[in-house]
Design an enzyme around this catalytic site. Structure first.
Site, short mmCIF file in Angstrom:
data_model
loop_
_atom_site.label_atom_id
_atom_site.label_comp_id
_atom_site.label_asym_id
_atom_site.label_seq_id
_atom_site.Cartn_x
_atom_site.Cartn_y
_atom_site.Cartn_z
N ARG A 289 26.94 41.49 60.64
CA ARG A 289 26.41 42.33 61.73
C ARG A 289 25.33 41.63 62.54
O ARG A 289 25.23 41.82 63.76
CB ARG A 289 25.88 43.64 61.16
N HIS A 350 20.22 50.56 63.39
CA HIS A 350 21.15 51.16 62.44
C HIS A 350 20.62 51.26 61.02
O HIS A 350 20.74 52.30 60.38
CB HIS A 350 22.45 50.34 62.44
N ARG A 385 21.94 43.31 55.62
CA ARG A 385 22.80 44.07 54.72
C ARG A 385 24.27 43.79 55.00
O ARG A 385 24.72 43.83 56.13
CB ARG A 385 22.53 45.57 54.89
#
Length: 518
Positions: A289, A350, A385
């Site tokens: 990401r 996010h 993450r």
């Protein structure tokens, strides 16, 4: 004042999992769950993709999942934590199934495993594109079956109670004794005295305004822990989801277009139709990401455009709609037919990869205070993450905290705690001050502390956040408590942590990118 054995702040997967386990183990002990909105409102509810768990050992392995997590974390993961969390995955999934959660199956009756960015194999257990909602529903149903759990919706935890609140308690070993809580409907502030307190309060997305998080994600647990002088770290590692739906009418949408859509085969394109991700990474749309978000940010800075596009038109549409019915419907509601139209998308705040420091048992640096879920820094995520590792982490750490508390009972508290004192305060007449400072804070974080940062912008941000802090602090000290005022106070604390820890990071890692560190 309420006396309880276990106080849980937050009603997402982390808080509910622990509550169910401890209440089942000790049916004679009181568990109180405090949550500031409705009981089901949490980041968990909005998790679309699923839970990353190794189940197909013919193609997949724990080692592959560990390696994928370490790569995403960019050298800052704690490998022992990564191995522990991933190895426990199948057992925690078994418990979810026993509690009534349902997940999609393939034609053979086995779990239908998806694949997301950064994963080398298909290992995402999911329920359509509303996995979090399915888990939340199952957990709440189990909670309501346990008579020793009291769930208090529309209650806001204001501050943790520690040594400095109580006369005669030695200040050398800082201990948590519960929390002061606001009943948002009556306005009453009361004390919950607890032998053990668990912060499971979720993330910080609203600090940025434009976010995939719900409106409740204001960093309350982290801010409370910060004011109680708990150790907090890695706050600079904010994960921006690459693909939040962009409202072409000029508003920023918070609706998430799941990572799994790119795993399903969707392409990212600029307005001219160029598929740009292969220019940045060999994994293209399936890069982690941080890389995808930074790539989109770079494309937007080069072009001056407000958004890019996610192209699903080449995919098997019947299969797509079966996998992502909620996303398909949301797009139609926004006049986007993904059979023929590209989806306008933009990165949005996010997930927080840092937070309250905890050990493998979920213990913080304060005695009798535990933390679990997105508000924590466990060492699993490192600098970034890996997709769908968060629900897994919450389940594993809730279980570990449960195991620790079973074998290490907290000391029963036999002293009184002073009531909340708001003498000399009055009801704030100018709510515009709160709203103005909130909007200024969110704009500051988006513009100065976003996906790509610089020392100049961060130093300017420090000066401006200090001014906002001073104004909010004066207002807080003279005003009767309200949820909006407390949330603003918490977001200012969180923003301060993010900015200061960003300035201390002298090397670009994972989700943190500073142009002056090149």
């Amino acid at each position: 004042m309420k006396d309880v054995s276990y106080l849980v702040i937050g009603s997402g997967i982390a808080g509910l999992t622990f509550s169910v386990k401890i209440a089942e183990k000790f049916p004679d002990r009181k568990v109180v769950i405090v949550t500031k909105s409705t009981e089901e409102e949490s980041n968990t509810k909005y998790a679309q993709g699923g839970v990353a768990i190794v189940l197909n050992h013919e193609k997949d392995s724990f080692k592959k999942h560990v390696d994928d997590t370490l790569i995403a974390g960019d050298g800052l993961c704690n490998k022992a934590v990564v191995e522990m969390v991933i190895n426990e995955g199948p057992d925690r999934l078994k418990e979810l199934l026993e509690w009534g959660a349902n997940f999609d199956e393939d034609a053979t009756g086995n779990l239908d495993l998806g694949k997301e960015g950064g994963h080398s194999e298909f290992r995402i257990v999911h329920h359509k594109d509303i996995t979090g909602f399915e888990i939340e529903t199952a957990l709440l149903k189990r909670v309501h079956q346990l008579p020793n759990i009291t769930l208090l919706p529309h209650h806001f935890a204001i501050d943790l109670i520690t040594n400095h609140h109580i006369k005669g308690i030695k200040p050398d070993e800082k201990t948590c004794f519960g929390a002061y809580v606001l009943n948002q409907k009556s306005g009453e502030i009361f004390t919950i005295k607890a032998n053990s307190t668990l912060l499971a309060s979720g993330g910080i997305g609203r600090v940025y305004g434009h976010t995939t998080n719900p409106v409740i994600a204001t960093g309350d647990g982290i801010a409370m822990a910060y004011r109680a002088q708990t150790k907090i770290s890695d706050m600079e590692f904010i994960q921006f989801h690459p693909t939040a739906l962009y409202d072409v009418r000029g508003n920023q949408s918070s609706f998430l277009i799941s990572e799994a859509v790119r795993g399903f085969g969707a392409y990212l394109r600029d307005k001219k139709g160029h598929r740009f991700m292969p220019d940045y990474d060999a994994r293209a749309e399936l890069a982690s990401r941080d890389i995808v978000s930074q790539s989109i940010d770079n494309e937007l800075k080069k072009s001056g455009d407000t958004h890019v596009y996610l192209d699903c038109t080449h995919l098997d549409m019947d299969s797509f709609i079966a996998h992502f019915p909620n996303i398909y419907k949301k797009c139609l509601d926004n006049h986007i037919d993904i059979k023929t139209d590209w989806i306008p998308v933009v990165p949005a705040s996010h997930y927080l990869c840092g937070g309250i420091e905890v050990d493998m048992d979920g213990k913080t640096s304060i005695t009798n205070l535990f933390a679990c879920g997105e508000c924590t820094k466990t060492g699993l995520h490192g600098a970034n993450r890996l997709a769908s590792n968060s629900l897994l982490e919450a389940m594993v750490y809730a279980h570990n905290i449960f195991k620790y508390q079973v074998k290490s009972d907290s000391e029963v508290l036999d002293f009184d705690i002073p009531n909340w004192d708001d003498q000399g305060t009055s009801v704030a007449k100018e709510h515009v001050i709160i709203q103005h400072n909130l909007k200024e804070l969110q704009a500051l974080m988006r513009d100065y502390v976003g996906i790509v940062r610089s020392n100049e912008r961060l130093n300017n941000a420090i000066k401006r956040i200090d001014l906002i802090y001073d104004e909010v602090d004066v207002l807080y000290k003279k005003s009767k408590i309200t949820t909006s005022l407390c949330e603003l106070r918490n977001m200012v604390n969180v923003a301060h942590l993010i900015i200061n820890q960003s300035l201390k990071r002298k090397e670009n890692k994972g989700g943190y990118f500073n142009i002056d560190n090149l």
